[in-house]
Every structure is written in C-alpha cells, then in structure tokens.
Motif scaffolding. Structure first.
Motif, PDB file in Angstrom:
ATOM      1  N   ILE A  26      11.021 -18.803  12.680  1.00  0.00           N
ATOM      2  CA  ILE A  26      11.559 -20.008  11.915  1.00  0.00           C
ATOM      3  C   ILE A  26      11.607 -19.740  10.663  1.00  0.00           C
ATOM      4  O   ILE A  26      12.327 -20.245   9.710  1.00  0.00           O
ATOM      5  N   PRO A  27      10.551 -19.559   9.863  1.00  0.00           N
ATOM      6  CA  PRO A  27      10.309 -19.431   8.617  1.00  0.00           C
ATOM      7  C   PRO A  27      11.236 -18.265   7.920  1.00  0.00           C
ATOM      8  O   PRO A  27      12.153 -18.585   6.784  1.00  0.00           O
ATOM      9  N   ALA A  28      11.374 -17.236   8.652  1.00  0.00           N
ATOM     10  CA  ALA A  28      12.452 -16.322   8.192  1.00  0.00           C
ATOM     11  C   ALA A  28      13.804 -16.804   8.271  1.00  0.00           C
ATOM     12  O   ALA A  28      14.591 -16.466   7.200  1.00  0.00           O
ATOM     13  N   ALA A  29      14.343 -17.253   9.115  1.00  0.00           N
ATOM     14  CA  ALA A  29      15.620 -18.016   9.026  1.00  0.00           C
ATOM     15  C   ALA A  29      15.857 -18.999   7.934  1.00  0.00           C
ATOM     16  O   ALA A  29      16.837 -18.836   7.310  1.00  0.00           O
ATOM     17  N   ARG A  30      14.767 -19.694   7.582  1.00  0.00           N
ATOM     18  CA  ARG A  30      14.906 -20.777   6.689  1.00  0.00           C
ATOM     19  C   ARG A  30      14.921 -20.080   5.228  1.00  0.00           C
ATOM     20  O   ARG A  30      15.810 -20.402   4.533  1.00  0.00           O
ATOM     21  N   ALA A  31      13.951 -19.327   5.153  1.00  0.00           N
ATOM     22  CA  ALA A  31      13.881 -18.570   3.891  1.00  0.00           C
ATOM     23  C   ALA A  31      15.363 -17.678   3.474  1.00  0.00           C
ATOM     24  O   ALA A  31      15.844 -17.650   2.594  1.00  0.00           O
ATOM     25  N   ARG A  35      18.692 -18.480   0.665  1.00  0.00           N
ATOM     26  CA  ARG A  35      19.093 -17.623  -0.188  1.00  0.00           C
ATOM     27  C   ARG A  35      20.348 -17.340  -0.102  1.00  0.00           C
ATOM     28  O   ARG A  35      21.167 -16.205  -0.727  1.00  0.00           O
ATOM     29  N   GLY A  36      21.088 -18.073   0.715  1.00  0.00           N
ATOM     30  CA  GLY A  36      22.581 -17.760   0.789  1.00  0.00           C
ATOM     31  C   GLY A  36      23.046 -16.853   2.076  1.00  0.00           C
ATOM     32  O   GLY A  36      24.346 -16.603   1.981  1.00  0.00           O
ATOM     33  N   ALA A  37      22.148 -16.142   2.920  1.00  0.00           N
ATOM     34  CA  ALA A  37      22.605 -15.453   3.914  1.00  0.00           C
ATOM     35  C   ALA A  37      23.137 -16.579   5.072  1.00  0.00           C
ATOM     36  O   ALA A  37      23.034 -17.603   5.028  1.00  0.00           O
ATOM     37  N   LEU A  38      24.272 -15.536   5.712  1.00  0.00           N
ATOM     38  CA  LEU A  38      24.933 -16.375   6.901  1.00  0.00           C
ATOM     39  C   LEU A  38      23.794 -15.987   8.227  1.00  0.00           C
ATOM     40  O   LEU A  38      23.921 -14.894   8.587  1.00  0.00           O
ATOM     41  N   LEU A 112      10.656  -9.930  -0.273  1.00  0.00           N
ATOM     42  CA  LEU A 112      10.739 -10.986  -1.003  1.00  0.00           C
ATOM     43  C   LEU A 112       9.671 -11.607  -1.960  1.00  0.00           C
ATOM     44  O   LEU A 112       9.919 -12.501  -2.813  1.00  0.00           O
ATOM     45  N   ARG A 113       8.646 -11.038  -1.832  1.00  0.00           N
ATOM     46  CA  ARG A 113       7.588 -11.250  -2.664  1.00  0.00           C
ATOM     47  C   ARG A 113       8.185 -11.073  -4.332  1.00  0.00           C
ATOM     48  O   ARG A 113       8.868 -10.164  -4.531  1.00  0.00           O
ATOM     49  N   GLY A 114       7.686 -11.985  -5.194  1.00  0.00           N
ATOM     50  CA  GLY A 114       8.171 -12.011  -6.649  1.00  0.00           C
ATOM     51  C   GLY A 114       9.573 -12.593  -6.857  1.00  0.00           C
ATOM     52  O   GLY A 114       9.745 -12.439  -7.958  1.00  0.00           O
ATOM     53  N   THR A 115      10.077 -13.031  -5.653  1.00  0.00           N
ATOM     54  CA  THR A 115      11.481 -13.414  -5.971  1.00  0.00           C
ATOM     55  C   THR A 115      11.538 -14.945  -6.270  1.00  0.00           C
ATOM     56  O   THR A 115      12.782 -15.445  -6.280  1.00  0.00           O
ATOM     57  N   ASN A 116      10.582 -15.658  -6.208  1.00  0.00           N
ATOM     58  CA  ASN A 116      10.480 -17.097  -6.616  1.00  0.00           C
ATOM     59  C   ASN A 116       9.971 -17.407  -7.717  1.00  0.00           C
ATOM     60  O   ASN A 116       9.484 -18.558  -8.133  1.00  0.00           O
ATOM     61  N   ASP A 162       5.543 -17.562   4.034  1.00  0.00           N
ATOM     62  CA  ASP A 162       4.892 -19.105   3.583  1.00  0.00           C
ATOM     63  C   ASP A 162       4.067 -18.682   2.277  1.00  0.00           C
ATOM     64  O   ASP A 162       3.944 -19.320   1.249  1.00  0.00           O
ATOM     65  N   ALA A 163       3.130 -17.629   2.518  1.00  0.00           N
ATOM     66  CA  ALA A 163       2.160 -17.198   1.202  1.00  0.00           C
ATOM     67  C   ALA A 163       3.067 -16.406   0.006  1.00  0.00           C
ATOM     68  O   ALA A 163       2.672 -16.981  -0.906  1.00  0.00           O
TER      69      ALA A 163
END
Length: 480
Positions: A26-31, A35-38, A112-116, A162-163
């Motif tokens: 669920i967190p993966a799908a949301r993230a 970010r615009g993925a389908l 994805l680390r560092g992309t926020n 989440d971290a």
C-alpha cells in the motif's frame, strides 16, 4: 532505470505493477501514484480486508486487481513486490521473460531516498537468521544516545518508504532486512552492515541454503565503512570475503571471547572495541559492561556487540554505546521474564520459532523445564536436543509437530521426563504451565522456547507468548 536515485520526473506515465497489498504494498502504490506513475496493484486474496484496502486505493485513482496475482498486466514496465512473494510465482516468471525489472519495497525506498527535498540518510543494515530486530533496536537506542536523529525501520514493521519519504529528517537509519527483502534489492548500498548468523531457514522460499546465504550476503554489497561479521559463524565471514565493497571498507568481527585486532569482544565482563581505536594491535576501548545488556544472555551479548560495531563504524563515542545499551528494553516475547514463583523463574521466548533461536535461548539458563512444539516447518531437532540435554530438568510438548521433538528427546535425552500434551487448542498452554511447574525445582527456569511456528494453535507467536504469560500470572496469583 539505472541503479542510482530516481527523480520524480522518471515516474511520470510509467506503468508499474505492485504485487501485494499490505504493509509494504500500500505505501509503495501510494508513493508511486503520487509521483505520476500509472499503478496497478495485484493481489492473490479477495477477502473483506483486501476489498476495503482496494477501495481506498481506487479512490485515489489506482487500479486494483483482486484474486489474480499471477498474471502480468499489459504494458507493465516495472514490478514492485511485497517481500514475501516467492520468486517462482508466475507473475515474476512472466516479468523476467518480458525483460521487466522486479524490485522489492526496500529497493524502491533506496531509489526514492533524497527525492523529497531532504538529504538522504545513510543506512546501517542488519540481517541474519536470528536476532535482527533486537540488534536493530539496540542500534537505534545507541544512535539516539549519541544525539542522532534515527529510527529502527524495515522488516521491523516500520515502513522504509515512510521513513525515507516522511516529514522527519534523519541523520542515519537503523535498518532490519530479511532475506526476502535483500533478494529483491539489487542496488542497495549501505554505509555499514552486519550479518549476525546463518542457519537453515526459509529454504522453501530460497530453494537452497546456498541461495539463502547469497541473499543474506547482498547486505554487504557496496558497503563503504564496515562489514560486520560473527567470528563464531565462519559462514558470515565468508560472505564478507565474497562481497564487492568500496575501497577502504573493513571487515569487523564480533566475538564473545577476547577480541583480536579489528574485532569487538568481551574481556572480564566488559564489552571492548579493538576495531575503531588508533592502535588496534595494542589498544582496546571499553564500551560497556555485560550487565548493561538486557538480558545478558550470550546470544544477546552478541547482538549488543554487533550493534556497537555498526554504531562505532558511524563514529559514535563509547559513552553512547554504554548509555544506549542501558536504555534499551527488549521487545515482548524475546526472553521476557514473566514472574518468579516458589523460586522458579518463568521466561517467555515465544519468538524462538526455529531451532537456531531456541538453541540460543536454551544456552542462557543452567537448569530448564522446556515448553516446546508447534509447526516444525521442516526442521529437525536432534542437534538442538543433543546440545541442550544436560540443561533439561524436564520437557512439556504440545502442538501439531511435537512428536518430532519427542523422538529427538527419546534418542538423545532418554532420561529427561517428557509430558506430551495431546491437544492443539489454545487452552493447552495453561495445562503446559501446570505440568512445567510440577517438574521444576527452586532455581530452575520454565522456558517457553517452542522451536516451532505458532499457527497450528495461535494467530502468531505474540498470542502464544501472551497465553503463556497469562497462565503464569494466574498461577502466581494462586500461590500468592
């Protein structure tokens, strides 16, 4: 996509299939959706809980396909999987045939680390057959004592996604990684990492002990400062030798004996460091006392040394190691002292779900009434019983595969009295505690260390441990 961090722009319009709902899916799908993925989520189950989760994701515009986790959706360019899905599932075979990459939740978090907009925190990673969670939590306690912003994350139950994507900015993360997670994390490169031990486990998933060990060894790939290994377990040191690390990265051992150069160990009840000192040939740095480790059982001292090694690799001062270990409190159901009744200690180690963990648990006490049994998961018990025979006052067995342990006891400890409870209902635990109390003598330890999984009788090891603790407390009230 390459092995480096992935920017938000790289996801726009990309067709990603997420395999599995739950803690990681669920967190993966949301993230990815953000970010615009389908995103299409596929899930084997189609129960009430899955339908509720699917409804929440569909409200965001994410496609969810329940009851069909086998078929690769058309146009898929990347699969992100929950760690427990086996590599031979048809979905993954189809992805491999189509040349589609497969990542786990750890790999996605790493990319994805560092992309926020925040600086990516280094990872101190821990794996091994047993002791991972305790070691990671010890490590986080030490890092906190050093004044660092940190969290214990990963397989410990706190989502890595989440971290790395949340609001909190961390200095360093203490990361627990399972063999499943490492299998699907090809580009992970930790600051430093430890493999605590290796024993047969999850072989049905990995296919062989060699494959299992190889996945554990991935944690060392690309380490920059230290690869921490168990000097008492040569297989862990071999994984260090095989790893492709950054130049200057060092092999650091831990031992329950006196340490050699580039090791941490124990001297006269003191945890000492001969790895991160100026002259490791002649100097040793005192870190803490064995009594600072809770509980000071041998395998837990080993956990503390591994945590200390990773913290020292990150530059933590000795006083913080001591303070962090003193502040640490173990999780429930991990060698948890429940009560003393009539001079007998009652200890809950329901988390000991395999023979390797139970071996360590049994080694912590001199005279034991052992409560064991459950689902064996293909394990054999001869070696375990042989090693523990001299410590056993008596044994109480329950659960579906108790006969396997009974047979090993008959072969290797025939003089030890055994109570065989022919029942697998949850109420069996109260009867097990009653029988154990009758067998025990003052100075003994009644130890729940099942060496088996719990699902034949209980929802999980936590419920099993709670049943034991409830039965012990009820007995304590009766004897008060």
């Amino acid at each position: 996509m390459g092995s480096q961090e992935v920017s938000t722009a790289d996801w726009q319009g990309k067709h990603v299939t997420v395999a599995g709902l739950g803690v990681s899916g669920i967190p993966a799908a949301r993230a990815l959706h953000e970010r615009g993925a389908l995103v299409t989520v596929v899930n084997d189950g189609d129960d009430e809980r899955a339908r509720a989760q699917a409804a929440e994701l569909e409200a965001l515009g994410i496609t969810v396909r329940l009851g069909d986790g086998a078929t690769l959706p058309p146009s898929t360019e990347l699969v992100v999987t929950a760690p427990g899905w086996q590599p031979d599932k048809p979905l993954f075979l189809a992805a491999a045939e189509a040349g589609v990459d497969i990542w786990g939740d750890v790999e996605l978090a790493w990319r994805l680390r560092g992309t926020n907009g925040r600086e990516a925190a280094p990872w101190l990673a821990v794996t091994g057959t047993n002791g991972k969670t305790t070691t990671v939590r010890m490590l986080a306690s030490i890092l906190e004592a050093a004044g660092l912003r940190t969290a214990a994350v990963g397989n410990i139950g706190v989502s890595l996604l989440d971290a790395v994507l949340g609001e909190t900015e961390y200095d360093v993360l203490a990361v627990e990684l399972s063999s499943y997670q490492l299998h699907w994390a090809p580009s992970l490169r930790a600051h430093s990492a430890a493999v605590l031990n290796l024993a047969p486990d999850h072989l049905d998933w990995h296919g062989s002990m060699e494959a299992y060990a190889a996945d554990k060894g991935r944690v060392y790939e690309g380490n920059t400062v230290a690869c921490v290994y168990n000097a008492a377990d040569p297989a862990t040191e071999e994984l260090v030798r095989e790893a492709d690390v950054e130049e200057g990265c060092r092999a650091i051992g831990f031992t329950l004996g006196a340490p050699g150069p580039s090791q941490l160990g124990v001297v006269d009840g003191i945890l000492v460091d001969r790895a991160f000192v100026k002259n490791r040939q002649k100097q040793a740095q005192e870190l803490a006392e064995v009594s600072d480790v809770n509980p000071p059982a041998p395998h837990n001292i080993a956990n503390a040394l591994a945590a200390a090694a990773l913290a020292r690799a990150f530059g933590v001062e000795p006083a913080a190691v001591r303070d962090g270990l003193r502040n640490f409190r173990p999780d429930a159901h991990r060698i948890e002292h429940v009560a003393d009744i009539d001079g007998v200690a009652y200890v809950d180690d329901s988390k000991a779900t395999n023979t390797h963990a139970t071996e360590a648990s049994l080694a912590a006490y001199d005279s034991i009434v052992w409560i064991a049994g459950g689902l064996a998961k293909g394990a054999t018990f001869d070696e375990l019983v042989t090693g523990a025979a001299k410590r056993l006052r008596g044994v109480v067995l329950m659960g579906a595969d108790r006969a396997l342990i009974h047979e090993a006891l008959t072969r290797h400890a025939p003089e030890v009295p055994v109570v065989d409870l022919d029942r697998t209902d949850t109420g069996a635990m109260s009867e097990a505690v009653e029988h154990a109390a009758r067998l025990a003598r003052p100075g003994d330890t009644v130890l729940l260390a099942p060496a088996c999984a719990s699902m034949d009788m209980f929802t999980n090891y936590i419920k099993r441990g709670e049943a034991f603790a409830d039965a012990v407390r009820a007995r304590a009230e009766e004897s008060a």
